[in-house]
Design a protein around this motif. Structure first.
Motif, PDB file in Angstrom:
ATOM      1  N   ARG A 196       4.168   7.940   2.090  1.00 43.15           N
ATOM      2  CA  ARG A 196       4.394   6.548   2.597  1.00 43.15           C
ATOM      3  C   ARG A 196       5.170   5.798   1.257  1.00 43.15           C
ATOM      4  O   ARG A 196       4.598   5.872   0.344  1.00 43.15           O
ATOM      5  CB  ARG A 196       3.249   5.712   3.040  1.00 43.15           C
ATOM      6  CG  ARG A 196       2.418   6.535   3.881  1.00 43.15           C
ATOM      7  CD  ARG A 196       2.919   6.844   5.189  1.00 43.15           C
ATOM      8  NE  ARG A 196       2.266   7.810   6.163  1.00 43.15           N
ATOM      9  CZ  ARG A 196       1.663   7.507   7.173  1.00 43.15           C
ATOM     10  NH1 ARG A 196       1.791   6.362   7.768  1.00 43.15           N
ATOM     11  NH2 ARG A 196       1.120   8.422   7.790  1.00 43.15           N
ATOM     12  N   GLY A 197       6.163   5.261   1.494  1.00 44.49           N
ATOM     13  CA  GLY A 197       6.898   4.652   0.500  1.00 44.49           C
ATOM     14  C   GLY A 197       7.786   5.619  -0.537  1.00 44.49           C
ATOM     15  O   GLY A 197       8.131   5.249  -1.582  1.00 44.49           O
ATOM     16  N   SER A 204       1.960   0.232   5.800  1.00 39.35           N
ATOM     17  CA  SER A 204       0.500   0.529   5.377  1.00 39.35           C
ATOM     18  C   SER A 204       0.047  -0.361   4.073  1.00 39.35           C
ATOM     19  O   SER A 204       0.974  -0.523   3.364  1.00 39.35           O
ATOM     20  CB  SER A 204       0.479   2.012   5.015  1.00 39.35           C
ATOM     21  OG  SER A 204       1.368   2.392   4.074  1.00 39.35           O
ATOM     22  N   ARG A 205      -1.014  -0.567   3.970  1.00 43.11           N
ATOM     23  CA  ARG A 205      -1.694  -1.481   2.769  1.00 43.11           C
ATOM     24  C   ARG A 205      -1.483  -0.404   1.814  1.00 43.11           C
ATOM     25  O   ARG A 205      -2.000   0.714   1.983  1.00 43.11           O
ATOM     26  CB  ARG A 205      -2.907  -2.117   3.131  1.00 43.11           C
ATOM     27  CG  ARG A 205      -2.759  -3.399   3.920  1.00 43.11           C
ATOM     28  CD  ARG A 205      -4.186  -3.973   3.697  1.00 43.11           C
ATOM     29  NE  ARG A 205      -4.366  -5.303   4.045  1.00 43.11           N
ATOM     30  CZ  ARG A 205      -4.173  -6.540   3.546  1.00 43.11           C
ATOM     31  NH1 ARG A 205      -3.776  -6.252   2.182  1.00 43.11           N
ATOM     32  NH2 ARG A 205      -4.007  -7.517   3.853  1.00 43.11           N
ATOM     33  N   ARG A 206      -1.282  -0.907   0.618  1.00 46.21           N
ATOM     34  CA  ARG A 206      -1.369  -0.114  -0.688  1.00 46.21           C
ATOM     35  C   ARG A 206      -2.636   0.276  -0.899  1.00 46.21           C
ATOM     36  O   ARG A 206      -2.739   1.255  -1.406  1.00 46.21           O
ATOM     37  CB  ARG A 206      -0.440  -0.820  -1.633  1.00 46.21           C
ATOM     38  CG  ARG A 206       0.991  -0.852  -1.532  1.00 46.21           C
ATOM     39  CD  ARG A 206       1.849  -1.489  -2.515  1.00 46.21           C
ATOM     40  NE  ARG A 206       3.221  -1.259  -2.255  1.00 46.21           N
ATOM     41  CZ  ARG A 206       4.055  -2.259  -2.903  1.00 46.21           C
ATOM     42  NH1 ARG A 206       3.784  -3.159  -3.923  1.00 46.21           N
ATOM     43  NH2 ARG A 206       5.447  -2.144  -2.530  1.00 46.21           N
ATOM     44  N   PHE A 218       1.926  -4.354   0.660  1.00 42.56           N
ATOM     45  CA  PHE A 218       1.880  -3.257   1.547  1.00 42.56           C
ATOM     46  C   PHE A 218       3.357  -2.334   1.385  1.00 42.56           C
ATOM     47  O   PHE A 218       4.005  -3.113   0.738  1.00 42.56           O
ATOM     48  CB  PHE A 218       1.937  -3.803   3.096  1.00 42.56           C
ATOM     49  CG  PHE A 218       3.065  -4.512   3.444  1.00 42.56           C
ATOM     50  CD1 PHE A 218       4.323  -4.172   3.878  1.00 42.56           C
ATOM     51  CD2 PHE A 218       2.800  -5.986   3.447  1.00 42.56           C
ATOM     52  CE1 PHE A 218       5.302  -5.154   4.368  1.00 42.56           C
ATOM     53  CE2 PHE A 218       3.890  -6.985   3.634  1.00 42.56           C
ATOM     54  CZ  PHE A 218       5.230  -6.455   4.016  1.00 42.56           C
ATOM     55  N   ASP A 219       3.384  -1.405   1.795  1.00 38.20           N
ATOM     56  CA  ASP A 219       4.430  -0.327   1.715  1.00 38.20           C
ATOM     57  C   ASP A 219       5.125  -0.318   3.028  1.00 38.20           C
ATOM     58  O   ASP A 219       4.548  -0.269   4.284  1.00 38.20           O
ATOM     59  CB  ASP A 219       4.026   1.076   1.432  1.00 38.20           C
ATOM     60  CG  ASP A 219       3.439   1.158  -0.042  1.00 38.20           C
ATOM     61  OD1 ASP A 219       4.240   0.583  -1.038  1.00 38.20           O
ATOM     62  OD2 ASP A 219       2.604   1.788  -0.574  1.00 38.20           O
ATOM     63  N   GLN A 252      -4.363   3.736   1.684  1.00 34.17           N
ATOM     64  CA  GLN A 252      -3.604   4.806   2.008  1.00 34.17           C
ATOM     65  C   GLN A 252      -4.527   5.852   2.436  1.00 34.17           C
ATOM     66  O   GLN A 252      -5.616   6.219   1.799  1.00 34.17           O
ATOM     67  CB  GLN A 252      -2.594   5.121   1.164  1.00 34.17           C
ATOM     68  CG  GLN A 252      -1.464   4.200   0.957  1.00 34.17           C
ATOM     69  CD  GLN A 252      -0.381   4.479  -0.240  1.00 34.17           C
ATOM     70  OE1 GLN A 252      -0.679   5.447  -1.007  1.00 34.17           O
ATOM     71  NE2 GLN A 252       0.668   3.885  -0.071  1.00 34.17           N
ATOM     72  N   ARG A 311       4.255  -7.164  -1.726  1.00 33.05           N
ATOM     73  CA  ARG A 311       3.453  -6.555  -2.597  1.00 33.05           C
ATOM     74  C   ARG A 311       2.179  -5.920  -2.212  1.00 33.05           C
ATOM     75  O   ARG A 311       1.603  -5.120  -2.766  1.00 33.05           O
ATOM     76  CB  ARG A 311       3.310  -7.331  -3.761  1.00 33.05           C
ATOM     77  CG  ARG A 311       4.292  -8.055  -4.799  1.00 33.05           C
ATOM     78  CD  ARG A 311       3.908  -9.094  -5.525  1.00 33.05           C
ATOM     79  NE  ARG A 311       3.416 -10.242  -4.965  1.00 33.05           N
ATOM     80  CZ  ARG A 311       3.051 -11.127  -5.357  1.00 33.05           C
ATOM     81  NH1 ARG A 311       3.249 -11.559  -6.823  1.00 33.05           N
ATOM     82  NH2 ARG A 311       2.606 -12.403  -4.755  1.00 33.05           N
ATOM     83  N   SER A 367       0.021  11.209  -0.072  1.00 31.02           N
ATOM     84  CA  SER A 367       0.746  10.215   0.572  1.00 31.02           C
ATOM     85  C   SER A 367       2.219  10.147   0.529  1.00 31.02           C
ATOM     86  O   SER A 367       2.785  10.164  -0.541  1.00 31.02           O
ATOM     87  CB  SER A 367       0.160   8.737   0.433  1.00 31.02           C
ATOM     88  OG  SER A 367       0.879   7.984   1.252  1.00 31.02           O
TER      89      SER A 367
END
Length: 297
Positions: A276-277, A206-208, A59-60, A211, A57, A274
């Motif tokens: 990411r994810g 990456s940490r949520r 990070f992505d 970002q 939960r 972003s």
């Protein structure tokens, strides 16, 4: 007597001829490899390495980008071999796909296999799924090499089963900040070992809360992202030329890890958003990139 001997020699010659033909056909058959990913190990080890935590939960994980990077790495390691597919093993409540697992399952050349999650969010049944697939594929000569990304000692039996049918098993691991994150008996049993370091995983984890851009802002439309992908492709082609394009095309639909990450970073800068994810937007970005390049071929 001479007639019987002549007949025997003729049969021996015929048998030898058939064996030679069979060996020639085997020699022409390309080797095949598959990648087996224990997602529980991947999330825990990569999360700790890049963000300092194993909590999913926090990070992505850009699973699509990472899978393409693993495929690209396998293409380099098994240079004279073709990919069968990537097997992605994870846990889910009552074996019902999460949205993230569903998006991974929709990727080309990827097969998602689910075990259960218990009350403590621990995977159950994943190791047996890996063993079943490894053993079956090796038994029927569907693969000659297996790249296994995992670390649990329970995978030893899976390795032994595949090796018993002639397949070679190559253990892939993730750098551990302190000590090891793979069981010694597993390391002893495999045919080769390879460890991927922080630099390999940093683009995909990456940490949520940290970002580069605000993913909570206005989400771009898929067509806008696709157009940005085409823009970047035009710039890429102008800078590198037709020879680079010809080298890239055989890998379609996959991009080498370095190209993929440059594409992601530049697109995020242009979009100020972003990706990411965001598996669907990442796919649209790559689609736009490829569509432009293939149109120029």
């Amino acid at each position: 007597m001479n007639a019987d001997l002549a007949s025997l020699n003729a049969r021996i010659d015929r048998t030898n001829e058939l064996l030679l033909r069979m060996l020639a056909e085997v020699a022409k058959t390309p080797s095949t490899h598959a990648i087996f990913v224990d997602a529980g190990y991947l999330y825990a080890a990569a999360g700790r390495l890049v963000t300092g935590t194993e909590d999913r939960r926090a990070f992505d994980l850009d699973a699509e980008g990472l899978i393409e990077a693993l495929i690209d790495k396998a293409r380099t390691i098994f240079a004279d071999s073709r990919l069968l597919r990537v097997y992605w093993y994870d846990g889910a409540r009552r074996r019902i796909h999460t949205a993230e697992q569903q998006s991974i399952a929709e990727l080309p050349d990827v097969k998602v296999r689910l075990g259960n999650l218990n009350a403590n969010n621990q995977q159950k049944g994943v190791d047996s799924l890996i063993r079943s697939d490894l053993e079956s594929l090796a038994r029927y000569r569907a693969i000659s090499d297996a790249a296994l990304l995992g670390g649990d000692e329970d995978l030893v039996s899976a390795v032994e089963a595949a090796q018993g049918y002639g397949a070679r098993v190559h253990l892939w691991g993730i750098e551990a900040p302190d000590g090891r994150n793979q069981a010694d008996p597993l390391l002893w049993e495999v045919d080769s070992q390879r460890t991927f370091d922080l630099e390999f995983f940093k683009p995909y984890v990456s940490r949520r809360a940290a970002q580069a851009f605000d993913a909570g802002g206005t989400r771009p439309a898929r067509e806008d992202v696709r157009f940005v992908g085409a823009q970047i492709a035009a710039k890429w082609l102008a800078a590198r030329g037709r020879d680079a394009l010809l080298e890239l095309l055989p890998g379609h639909p996959y991009l080498p890890g370095s190209v993929d990450q440059d594409l992601l970073v530049e697109a995020e800068g242009l979009l100020q958003y972003s990706l990411r994810g965001q598996a669907d937007l990442r796919r649209a970005l790559r689609d736009g990139f490829w569509e432009h390049l293939r149109a120029q071929y």
